[in-house]
Each structure stands twice: as structure tokens, then as C-alpha cells.
Design an enzyme around this catalytic site. Structure first.
Site, PDB file in Angstrom:
ATOM      1  N   LEU A 138      -2.726  -6.168   3.381  1.00  0.00           N
ATOM      2  CA  LEU A 138      -3.483  -4.912   2.729  1.00  0.00           C
ATOM      3  C   LEU A 138      -2.769  -5.238   1.197  1.00  0.00           C
ATOM      4  O   LEU A 138      -3.914  -5.291   0.452  1.00  0.00           O
ATOM      5  CB  LEU A 138      -3.093  -3.754   3.260  1.00  0.00           C
ATOM      6  CG  LEU A 138      -3.561  -2.526   2.468  1.00  0.00           C
ATOM      7  CD1 LEU A 138      -5.170  -2.364   2.673  1.00  0.00           C
ATOM      8  CD2 LEU A 138      -3.112  -1.349   3.045  1.00  0.00           C
ATOM      9  N   GLY A 144      -0.432  -2.251  -4.785  1.00  0.00           N
ATOM     10  CA  GLY A 144       0.416  -1.948  -4.011  1.00  0.00           C
ATOM     11  C   GLY A 144       0.137  -0.601  -3.335  1.00  0.00           C
ATOM     12  O   GLY A 144      -0.531  -0.378  -2.264  1.00  0.00           O
ATOM     13  N   LEU A 247      -1.916   2.638   9.266  1.00  0.00           N
ATOM     14  CA  LEU A 247      -0.750   2.867   8.860  1.00  0.00           C
ATOM     15  C   LEU A 247       0.142   4.177   9.520  1.00  0.00           C
ATOM     16  O   LEU A 247       0.991   4.067   9.231  1.00  0.00           O
ATOM     17  CB  LEU A 247      -0.590   3.079   6.937  1.00  0.00           C
ATOM     18  CG  LEU A 247      -0.987   1.474   6.295  1.00  0.00           C
ATOM     19  CD1 LEU A 247      -1.327   2.085   4.826  1.00  0.00           C
ATOM     20  CD2 LEU A 247       0.135   0.594   6.619  1.00  0.00           C
ATOM     21  N   ARG A 251       3.732   4.128  10.377  1.00  0.00           N
ATOM     22  CA  ARG A 251       4.774   4.994   9.785  1.00  0.00           C
ATOM     23  C   ARG A 251       5.221   5.855  10.657  1.00  0.00           C
ATOM     24  O   ARG A 251       6.694   6.050  10.579  1.00  0.00           O
ATOM     25  CB  ARG A 251       4.122   5.993   8.708  1.00  0.00           C
ATOM     26  CG  ARG A 251       3.686   5.066   7.357  1.00  0.00           C
ATOM     27  CD  ARG A 251       2.423   5.745   6.507  1.00  0.00           C
ATOM     28  NE  ARG A 251       2.056   4.956   5.414  1.00  0.00           N
ATOM     29  CZ  ARG A 251       1.182   5.457   4.583  1.00  0.00           C
ATOM     30  NH1 ARG A 251       0.287   6.607   4.852  1.00  0.00           N
ATOM     31  NH2 ARG A 251       0.852   4.646   3.448  1.00  0.00           N
ATOM     32  N   ARG A 276      41.262   3.674  11.461  1.00  0.00           N
ATOM     33  CA  ARG A 276      41.803   3.189  10.277  1.00  0.00           C
ATOM     34  C   ARG A 276      42.740   4.101   9.714  1.00  0.00           C
ATOM     35  O   ARG A 276      42.302   5.295   9.561  1.00  0.00           O
ATOM     36  CB  ARG A 276      40.662   3.149   9.349  1.00  0.00           C
ATOM     37  CG  ARG A 276      40.972   2.727   7.803  1.00  0.00           C
ATOM     38  CD  ARG A 276      41.492   1.257   7.575  1.00  0.00           C
ATOM     39  NE  ARG A 276      41.875   1.055   6.361  1.00  0.00           N
ATOM     40  CZ  ARG A 276      42.676  -0.205   6.035  1.00  0.00           C
ATOM     41  NH1 ARG A 276      43.190  -1.005   6.998  1.00  0.00           N
ATOM     42  NH2 ARG A 276      42.720  -0.464   4.785  1.00  0.00           N
ATOM     43  N   GLU A 371       4.861   0.474   3.375  1.00  0.00           N
ATOM     44  CA  GLU A 371       3.983   1.552   4.200  1.00  0.00           C
ATOM     45  C   GLU A 371       4.031   3.066   3.604  1.00  0.00           C
ATOM     46  O   GLU A 371       4.063   3.975   4.003  1.00  0.00           O
ATOM     47  CB  GLU A 371       4.850   1.736   5.532  1.00  0.00           C
ATOM     48  CG  GLU A 371       4.811   0.480   6.369  1.00  0.00           C
ATOM     49  CD  GLU A 371       3.824   0.187   7.303  1.00  0.00           C
ATOM     50  OE1 GLU A 371       3.029   1.127   7.458  1.00  0.00           O
ATOM     51  OE2 GLU A 371       3.984  -0.937   8.093  1.00  0.00           O
ATOM     52  N   HIS A 374       8.645   6.217  -1.080  1.00  0.00           N
ATOM     53  CA  HIS A 374       9.285   7.542  -1.162  1.00  0.00           C
ATOM     54  C   HIS A 374       8.517   8.421  -1.767  1.00  0.00           C
ATOM     55  O   HIS A 374       7.923   9.640  -1.494  1.00  0.00           O
ATOM     56  CB  HIS A 374      10.712   7.499  -1.449  1.00  0.00           C
ATOM     57  CG  HIS A 374      11.363   8.606  -1.407  1.00  0.00           C
ATOM     58  ND1 HIS A 374      11.827   9.263   0.049  1.00  0.00           N
ATOM     59  CD2 HIS A 374      11.914   9.580  -2.296  1.00  0.00           C
ATOM     60  CE1 HIS A 374      12.643  10.304  -0.168  1.00  0.00           C
ATOM     61  NE2 HIS A 374      12.757  10.547  -1.522  1.00  0.00           N
TER      62      HIS A 374
HETATM   63  C1  LIG Z   1       9.767  -6.594   2.993  1.00  0.00           C
HETATM   64  C2  LIG Z   1       8.366  -5.990   2.589  1.00  0.00           C
HETATM   65  C3  LIG Z   1       7.590  -6.291   3.657  1.00  0.00           C
HETATM   66  C4  LIG Z   1       6.156  -5.786   3.355  1.00  0.00           C
HETATM   67  N1  LIG Z   1       5.200  -5.939   4.291  1.00  0.00           N
HETATM   68  C5  LIG Z   1       4.060  -5.820   4.304  1.00  0.00           C
HETATM   69  C6  LIG Z   1       2.847  -6.011   5.134  1.00  0.00           C
HETATM   70  O1  LIG Z   1       3.165  -6.434   6.280  1.00  0.00           O
HETATM   71  N2  LIG Z   1       1.643  -5.770   4.852  1.00  0.00           N
HETATM   72  C7  LIG Z   1       1.125  -5.271   3.630  1.00  0.00           C
HETATM   73  O2  LIG Z   1       0.037  -5.172   3.435  1.00  0.00           O
HETATM   74  N3  LIG Z   1       2.194  -4.885   2.763  1.00  0.00           N
HETATM   75  C8  LIG Z   1       3.635  -5.079   3.104  1.00  0.00           C
HETATM   76  N4  LIG Z   1       4.577  -4.546   2.031  1.00  0.00           N
HETATM   77  C9  LIG Z   1       3.848  -4.191   0.587  1.00  0.00           C
HETATM   78  C10 LIG Z   1       4.389  -2.679   0.698  1.00  0.00           C
HETATM   79  O3  LIG Z   1       3.471  -1.769   1.452  1.00  0.00           O
HETATM   80  C11 LIG Z   1       4.251  -2.267  -0.807  1.00  0.00           C
HETATM   81  O4  LIG Z   1       5.423  -2.877  -1.552  1.00  0.00           O
HETATM   82  C12 LIG Z   1       4.276  -0.822  -1.270  1.00  0.00           C
HETATM   83  O5  LIG Z   1       3.054  -0.162  -0.746  1.00  0.00           O
HETATM   84  C13 LIG Z   1       4.400  -0.586  -2.695  1.00  0.00           C
HETATM   85  O6  LIG Z   1       3.610  -1.326  -3.641  1.00  0.00           O
HETATM   86  P1  LIG Z   1       4.117  -2.222  -4.714  1.00  0.00           P
HETATM   87  O7  LIG Z   1       5.480  -2.915  -4.335  1.00  0.00           O
HETATM   88  O8  LIG Z   1       3.305  -2.949  -5.583  1.00  0.00           O
HETATM   89  O9  LIG Z   1       4.811  -1.223  -5.773  1.00  0.00           O
HETATM   90  P2  LIG Z   1       3.888  -0.304  -6.678  1.00  0.00           P
HETATM   91  O10 LIG Z   1       2.650   0.358  -6.145  1.00  0.00           O
HETATM   92  O11 LIG Z   1       3.717  -1.163  -8.102  1.00  0.00           O
HETATM   93  O12 LIG Z   1       4.836   0.824  -7.100  1.00  0.00           O
HETATM   94  C14 LIG Z   1       5.950   0.980  -8.142  1.00  0.00           C
HETATM   95  C15 LIG Z   1       6.580   2.177  -8.359  1.00  0.00           C
HETATM   96  O13 LIG Z   1       5.644   2.979  -8.904  1.00  0.00           O
HETATM   97  C16 LIG Z   1       5.284   4.117  -8.052  1.00  0.00           C
HETATM   98  N5  LIG Z   1       4.055   4.701  -8.091  1.00  0.00           N
HETATM   99  C17 LIG Z   1       2.928   4.061  -7.735  1.00  0.00           C
HETATM  100  N6  LIG Z   1       1.855   4.896  -7.914  1.00  0.00           N
HETATM  101  C18 LIG Z   1       2.148   5.920  -8.462  1.00  0.00           C
HETATM  102  C19 LIG Z   1       1.811   7.469  -8.564  1.00  0.00           C
HETATM  103  N7  LIG Z   1       0.457   7.497  -8.671  1.00  0.00           N
HETATM  104  N8  LIG Z   1       2.414   8.436  -9.038  1.00  0.00           N
HETATM  105  C20 LIG Z   1       3.721   8.447  -9.038  1.00  0.00           C
HETATM  106  N9  LIG Z   1       4.539   7.029  -8.953  1.00  0.00           N
HETATM  107  C21 LIG Z   1       3.836   5.966  -8.414  1.00  0.00           C
HETATM  108  C22 LIG Z   1       5.793   3.614  -6.668  1.00  0.00           C
HETATM  109  O14 LIG Z   1       6.432   5.014  -6.224  1.00  0.00           O
HETATM  110  C23 LIG Z   1       6.990   2.930  -6.974  1.00  0.00           C
HETATM  111  O15 LIG Z   1       8.136   3.493  -7.178  1.00  0.00           O
HETATM  112  C24 LIG Z   1       5.758  -5.060   2.314  1.00  0.00           C
HETATM  113  C25 LIG Z   1       6.665  -4.733   1.256  1.00  0.00           C
HETATM  114  C26 LIG Z   1       8.241  -5.346   1.576  1.00  0.00           C
HETATM  115  C27 LIG Z   1       9.134  -4.935   0.266  1.00  0.00           C
END
Ligand SMILES: Cc1cc2nc3c(=O)[nH]c(=O)nc-3n(C[C@H](O)[C@H](O)[C@H](O)COP(=O)(O)OP(=O)(O)OC[C@H]3O[C@@H](n4cnc5c(N)ncnc54)[C@H](O)[C@@H]3O)c2cc1C
Length: 392
Positions: A138, A144, A247, A251, A276, A371, A374
Site C-alpha cells: 500500500l 505513507g 488494516l 491493527r 539485582r 499501520e 500514533h
Molecule cells: C518496518 C516497517 C514495516 C512496514 N510494513 C508495511 C507493509 O507491509 N505494507 C505497507 O503498505 N506499508 C508498510 N509500512 C509503512 C507504514 O505503514 C508507513 O511508514 C506509515 O503509514 C507512515 O507513513 P510514512 O512513513 O510515509 O510517514 P509520513 O506519512 O510521511 O508521516 C511522517 C509524520 O507526519 C505525520 N503526519 C502525516 N500526516 C499528518 C496529518 N494529516 N496531520 C498530522 N500529522 C501528520 C505522521 O504522523 C508522521 O509522524 C511499514 C513501515 C515500517 C517502518
């Protein structure tokens, strides 16, 4: 790593609310984790390698498709059993639980719910037995938290679809046999397609240098003019609601799973605090350490109750996405805080691989992000209670 002496905390006698079947399933998963996961997991994490040798064992405890009907090879269990299995696996390691979650909720679930009978029969039994492993695509490099902006797309070429695009951060991608991929059609509507390893133009490079979920393989899914047979499109649901439905299931599993990680940290810190000795007495006798332990068991107990009620709602098909968001957010945050406090309680020993705490702590940094982060889950609760969208 020290021998696995784990004893599960149950401060509110929650076991009394479980059925005999729930307890049997939970105990079988717990015994398997002690026997087959604990002895190898620290080395797997240090080596940053998913231990493929445990795939048959995961299948054996029903971790691949716990609630998928038996006619498709699943275990045919209820949602509380599913949660308990995730809890026990994540007690061992969040990376191993991630592999099981992806297989069950993000690969088997959409094929079962959105696929047709031929697709169910072709894929589900092999996924349930672990003969085939799956991944879920996805997230994209530029999309993301906002998956609706995805650019991965497919065109109707008459006798097949032509798929182009890329997915990033995909659990299980480096070794998956099949991937459920979310992509837009020519009208911009999102659909699920099952892409199989070996299709020309499909590659799955691994993402290296992670400090978190090191025992889980993560990578990309790259599609360069991949010819996908038309029968590989999941026909029964489209739009963003389709991946979001998967999801919800994943979740829910995370909300239970992280209780396992938290219990392991608490149990380790409690035992250590009694053994300890500093200033002539066990550190567990100092008020500051008792405060940490007392708060840990309080938060674990609250999380257990939240999950049990959510499981009842799921069994009745009444759990809302927003209720699942609340449990995912609360429980991951709870587990992360407990891991941080437990690590401090072990002093210098807390940073070593002799104990599981630092590994849990680093793993949970991914779990709090994937997923739905926070913050995103907080916005989901905010939207649910106010009716006002604060996403954009
Ligand atoms: C180890 C690992 C395994 C994963 N496995 C999968 C998988 O199997 N399949 C899959 O599809 N994905 C997978 N993911 C992806 C994961 O779901 C995404 O990393 C996650 O959804 C966040 O997207 P991003 O990393 O692009 O962060 P971003 O979306 O760029 O977010 C960056 C920051 O901005 C904040 N933010 C974003 N939008 C807003 C808003 N509107 N208001 C306030 N704050 C906001 C977020 O909370 C975050 O703190 C995986 C990730 C990791 C690290």
C-alpha cells in the site's frame, strides 16, 4: 540470551473470562514461542535476518489465517483467539508477529473477503500452510499516511493489465511468493491485484540498515510494465475502503500483539528487580523502581481489558474502525513506555542482547509508526468524536 523464564501477568484474573479453547490456543502458542522462537530470536535480530525456519511452526500454531474458515486451510477460530496468538508471538518478537499479521490480515483477509472462489482456492491453503508467503503493498515513497494519493497504476490491455509503480516499506517483500498490491485503474479507482513472484518486471529489493524489526524482512515492490493476468484482480471490493478494511484487521492484531511485548518487558524487569542488589537490598525494594513496576502492571491490565472487549465486539461484527484505532494507539504507546522504563530498570544490562527489552523497544518504534502512526490514530479518534476532519 538468558533462558526464557517468562510468566504471564494476569492481575485482574482475565483468564477467567476466556474459554477453555482460548486458553489452549494461547498456551500452545506460548509453548511454541518458548521452544522455537526465544532460543534463536536474539541472533536473528543481531544478524538482521528473518528466521525462515520458523515458518512451519507459525503455520502449526494457526498464526496464518487464524480466523479464515477451515475449508480454505485457515484455523477457523474467533477474533479473541486471533488476538491471543498475536500476543504470544509478539511476546517473542514484533518482527515475527509482523510476518504473521501481514500473511493473515493483509494477504489472506483481502483474498478471502474481496476475492472470488477460484482465487480463494488457489491462494489461501498455500498461504495458511506457509508454503507461500505474502506481502501487502500500500505505502509508496511519496504516500505513507495518505495512501489515497498513490500513483501505482494499471492499464487495461485487453487480455491483461499492465502494472507500473513502486511500493516502499513492505514487510515480507524480499521473500514473498505473492503480493497483494493496491493500484489505481485508468479512472483513478483503487483495486487490489495479486502479483506473483516470477512475473516479468516485478522485483523486491530489500531495505537494509534498519535499527528496528531487524528479525523481519522489509523491502520494496517495484513494477515495471508487469503483465498481470485479469483473473488476478480482486473483484469484490474497490476504493480506499478495501485496503483500509485489511488494516482494521491488522491493527486489531497489533493491539493484542504489543501486550505481549509489554508483558515480556514487565516480567523481565520484575524478575531482575528482585535479584539485582544495590545499596544492600534488591532494587525492587526502592520506591522509584516500584512506581515503574506498579504503573507497568496497571497499564498492561488496562490494555488487556481494552482488547478483550474489542475482541467481543469484533466477534459480533460490531467493532468500528475508530474503536480499533483507539486500541492500536493506546496499546502501542503503553508498550513503548513500558519497554523504555523496563530498559532503565536493568541499568547497563538493559542495553544488551542478554535480555529482550532493548529489542522490544526498538521494534516498537516501527509498530508505533506502521499501520497508521500514533498521531494519525489520534486524528481518527478526533474525527470520530467531533465529526470534524483535521487531516487536511
Ligand atoms: C518496518 C516497517 C514495516 C512496514 N510494513 C508495511 C507493509 O507491509 N505494507 C505497507 O503498505 N506499508 C508498510 N509500512 C509503512 C507504514 O505503514 C508507513 O511508514 C506509515 O503509514 C507512515 O507513513 P510514512 O512513513 O510515509 O510517514 P509520513 O506519512 O510521511 O508521516 C511522517 C509524520 O507526519 C505525520 N503526519 C502525516 N500526516 C499528518 C496529518 N494529516 N496531520 C498530522 N500529522 C501528520 C505522521 O504522523 C508522521 O509522524 C511499514 C513501515 C515500517 C517502518
Amino acid at each position: 540470551m538468558k533462558p526464557d523464564l517468562f510468566e504471564s501477568p494476569d492481575y485482574y484474573n482475565i483468564d477467567d473470562l476466556l474459554t477453555e479453547e482460548h486458553k489452549l490456543i494461547r498456551d500452545a502458542a506460548r509453548a511454541w514461542v518458548k521452544r522455537d522462537v526465544s532460543p534463536i530470536i536474539e541472533q536473528a535480530a543481531q544478524d538482521a535476518k528473518f528466521p525462515k525456519s520458523i515458518i512451519p511452526g507459525l503455520a502449526g500454531i494457526g498464526a496464518f489465517g487464524p480466523y479464515i474458515p477451515e475449508e480454505y486451510g485457515g484455523a477457523g477460530l474467533d477474533q479473541i483467539s486471533y488476538g491471543l496468538i498475536m500476543q504470544e508471538i509478539e511476546r517473542g518478537d514484533s518482527g515475527v508477529r509482523s510476518t504473521a499479521s501481514v500473511q493473515s490480515s493483509l494477504v489472506m483477509y483481502p483474498i478471502w473477503k474481496y476475492g472470488n472462489e477460484e482465487q480463494r482456492k488457489k491462494y489461501l491453503p498455500k498461504l495458511a500452510s506457509g508454503e507461500w508467503m505474502g506481502s501487502f503493498g500500500l505505502t509508496e515513497p511519496d504516500h505513507g499516511s495518505n495512501p489515497s494519493g498513490m500513483t501505482t497504476n494499471f492499464k487495461d490491455m485487453g487480455d491483461h493489465y499492465l502494472l507500473n509503480g513502486a511500493k516502499l516499506w513492505i514487510s515480507n517483500s524480499p521473500f514473498c511468493d505473492v503480493a497483494v498490491v493496491w493500484a489505481k485503474d485508468e479512472e483513478g479507482r483503487i483495486h487490489g491485484l495479486v502479483v506473483e513472484r516470477g512475473m516479468e518486471g516485478f522485483s523486491t529489493p530489500e531495505t537494509h540498515n534498519k535499527w528496528s524489526l531487524r528479525a523481519s524482512a522489509t523491502g520494496e515492490l517495484i513494477f515495471q510494465d508487469v503483465k498481470v493476468p485479469k483473473e488476478n484482480l480482486l473483484p469484490n471490493k474497490s476504493g480506499l475502503g478495501a485496503p483500509l478494511g485489511c488494516l482494521d484487521s491488522a491493527r486489531y492484531g497489533i493491539a493484542w500483539g504489543v501486550i505481549g511485548a509489554a508483558m515480556d518487558c514487565y516480567d523481565t524487569a520484575l524478575r531482575y528487580s528482585k535479584e539485582r542488589v544495590q545499596f544492600g537490598r534488591p532494587i525492587g525494594g526502592f520506591q522509584l523502581q516500584q512506581k515503574k513496576l506498579a504503573e507497568m502492571i496497571t497499564e498492561i491490565t488496562k490494555a488487556q481489558l481494552l482488547c478483550l472487549r474489542l475482541g467481543q465486539l469484533k466477534n459480533e461484527n460490531k467493532a468500528t474502525s475508530a474503536q480499533i484505532s483507539m486500541a492500536k494507539r493506546n496499546n502501542v504507546d503503553m508498550a513503548l513506555k513500558i519497554a523504555r522504563d523496563a530498559r532503565q530498570m536493568l541499568g547497563g544490562m538493559g542495553i544488551t542482547g542478554e535480555y529482550p527489552i532493548m529489542r522490544h523497544m526498538m521494534n516498537l518504534e516501527s509498530v508505533v509508526t506502521y499501520e497508521g502512526t500514533h498521531d494519525i490514530h489520534l486524528l481518527i479518534t478526533g474525527l470520530d468524536i467531533t465529526g470534524l476532519n483535521a487531516f487536511k
